[in-house]
Motif scaffolding. Structure first.
Motif, short mmCIF file in Angstrom:
data_model
loop_
_atom_site.label_atom_id
_atom_site.label_comp_id
_atom_site.label_asym_id
_atom_site.label_seq_id
_atom_site.Cartn_x
_atom_site.Cartn_y
_atom_site.Cartn_z
N TYR A 49 0.83 -1.21 0.00
CA TYR A 49 0.00 0.00 0.00
C TYR A 49 0.86 1.26 0.00
CZ TYR A 49 -3.38 3.54 1.46
OH TYR A 49 -4.16 4.66 1.52
N GLY A 50 1.80 1.33 0.91
CA GLY A 50 2.60 2.52 1.15
C GLY A 50 2.62 2.78 2.65
N LEU A 51 3.48 3.67 3.08
CA LEU A 51 3.58 3.98 4.51
C LEU A 51 2.68 5.14 4.92
CD1 LEU A 51 7.43 3.53 4.99
CD2 LEU A 51 5.60 1.86 5.36
N ASP A 52 1.92 5.67 3.99
CA ASP A 52 1.01 6.77 4.30
C ASP A 52 -0.38 6.23 4.65
OD1 ASP A 52 0.82 5.82 1.71
OD2 ASP A 52 0.50 7.78 0.78
N ALA B 175 14.30 10.62 17.75
CA ALA B 175 13.18 11.27 18.44
C ALA B 175 12.33 10.32 19.27
CB ALA B 175 12.29 11.97 17.40
N PHE B 176 12.25 9.05 18.88
CA PHE B 176 11.35 8.12 19.54
C PHE B 176 12.14 6.99 20.20
CE2 PHE B 176 8.69 10.05 16.26
CZ PHE B 176 7.58 10.42 17.00
N PRO B 177 11.88 6.71 21.46
CA PRO B 177 12.70 5.73 22.17
C PRO B 177 12.52 4.30 21.67
CG PRO B 177 10.83 6.40 23.53
CD PRO B 177 10.86 7.32 22.35
N LEU C 106 5.82 7.42 8.72
CA LEU C 106 5.43 6.59 9.87
C LEU C 106 5.40 7.38 11.17
CD1 LEU C 106 7.56 3.44 9.01
CD2 LEU C 106 5.06 3.55 9.01
N THR C 107 5.61 8.67 11.14
CA THR C 107 5.72 9.45 12.37
C THR C 107 4.49 9.31 13.26
OG1 THR C 107 7.15 11.05 11.26
CG2 THR C 107 6.11 11.75 13.32
N ARG D 32 3.51 3.54 20.32
CA ARG D 32 4.50 3.56 21.41
C ARG D 32 4.00 2.88 22.70
NH1 ARG D 32 7.52 9.06 23.63
NH2 ARG D 32 8.54 8.12 25.44
N PRO D 33 2.75 3.07 23.14
CA PRO D 33 2.33 2.43 24.40
C PRO D 33 2.32 0.91 24.38
CG PRO D 33 0.88 4.27 23.85
CD PRO D 33 1.73 4.03 22.65
#
Length: 376
Positions: free
Chosen positions: A174-177, A278-280, A246-247, A254-255
């Motif tokens: 599909y894509g990452l969007d 930016a993301f752990p 993917l932001t 994350r949770p």
């Protein structure tokens, strides 16, 4: 070790790779495995005339008893003389790879993880389950939507008990969007009805709702989730494979506690480095990019190291089909990283001790931590 014995290369964990061909490829098939194109090379040319092709000719012939840069015909003849098993044994055992994390969803004709590890001299192997292939197998056996969704839920849970990670090729399908949040149950049921109604056995999963459902089902197991990003074969649309897309998904997922591992990334490796910064829970590699960039691998690796924390990058080859791709991936990574780190130590920017520690982290330590492999 004798006075003139060659030291063993530093250990590597290949955190994303595939199996090998079981039969000897002909010249055209061999060259085709050095390109992401789905078409032959232009008349009068070969895919061996590339950065990857020249890297193969530099590093692999000596392992088969030939001179570096020997003619392709001479190399392929030597390969045929040795046969696929002996060729794989000689090439794989030169790499210093101690652990293979094998994506088993690429092609049933390739060797499985255990066969690959045995050819490498008894290295450790671990399975990475490809989500789309898993869903397609369940769909082939399911009688209706309820059976498909129940079977899929069971299969993801069962795989989480044996695999070290999941892998998705949503970028291709599909894509990452895609919408970042998990789809609702009614949305998933409707999408499953649509897909199963028009699907023929073996048909690919491309529905964006079901792809999201797969991603979230995997993430909620807590296992790492590997995501193809960046370049690949013509099935994908490159600008829709930028990991920066993917932001919002990274924020939303994350949770769950699942690590997101961005694979390959080129030419968006700086975007991937930012997300890892930016993301752990976000990690990255540039494995496939290093092999294809060949003599320029050091430059690509340097760009990834501009922003990514050193505990967030991992080594991989993404090798598939040819044992040569493991050799090239390992050599280009080690040599490119060594040149970079030696330069920084020589300039006084880094200490030698820090350089050695970072080399171990990227080569093996980060993967052992992220995938729970334990000490080497």
């Amino acid at each position: 070790m004798g006075a003139h014995a060659k030291p063993s290369p530093p250990a590597l964990v290949d955190h994303h790779c595939h199996g090998l061909l079981r039969t000897e490829p002909g010249p055209d098939a061999f060259a085709a495995l050095l390109s992401e194109s789905d078409a032959p090379a232009p008349s009068g040319t070969t895919f061996l005339d590339s950065q990857l092709g020249y890297a193969v000719r530099r590093w692999c012939p000596p392992l088969l008893g030939l001179d570096p840069h020997c003619a392709p015909a001479e190399y392929l003849e030597r390969r045929r003389e040795l046969g696929p098993d002996e060729t794989a044994r000689r090439l794989l055992r030169s790499t210093g790879i101690t652990d293979y994390l094998v994506d088993t969803g690429l092609d049933d004709d390739l060797t499985g993880p255990e066969e690959l590890a045995r050819a490498a001299g008894g290295a450790a192997w671990h399975e990475v389950v490809r989500l789309e292939r898993l869903a397609e197998r369940i769909a082939d056996a399911a009688g209706d939507r309820a059976e498909f969704l129940a079977g899929l839920s069971h299969a993801v849970g069962e795989a989480a008990g044996t695999a070290v990670a999941f892998k998705s090729v949503a970028a291709y399908r599909y894509g990452l969007d895609f919408e970042p949040n998990p789809p609702g149950q009614a949305e998933v049921r409707a999408a499953a009805d649509r897909w199963l109604a028009c699907r023929t056995p073996g048909g690919r999963l491309t529905d964006p709702v079901l792809l999201r459902h797969l991603l979230w089902s995997a993430a909620e197991t807590g296992l790492p989730l590997q995501l193809h990003t960046g370049f690949g074969d013509p099935d994908l649309t490159l600008h829709r494979c930028d990991p920066a897309l993917l932001t919002d998904f990274a924020r939303a997922v994350r949770p769950t506690g699942s690590a997101l591992v961005l694979l390959h990334c080129y030419p968006y490796h700086r975007s991937a480095a930012y997300l890892a910064h930016a993301f752990p829970h976000v990690y990255a590699d540039v494995g496939l990019a290093l092999s294809y960039s060949g003599a320029r691998a050091e430059a690509v690796l340097a760009e990834a190291l501009e922003l990514a924390p050193f505990g967030k990058l991992m080594f991989s080859t993404d090798a598939a089909g040819l044992a040569e791709l493991y050799v090239v991936g390992a050599e280009l990574f080690r040599r490119g990283l060594a040149r970079l780190l030696d330069g920084w130590v020589g300039d006084g920017a880094w200490s030698a001790g820090d350089a050695a520690r970072v080399a171990e982290l990227i080569g093996a330590g980060n993967a052992r931590r992220v995938y729970g492999l334990g000490p080497g």
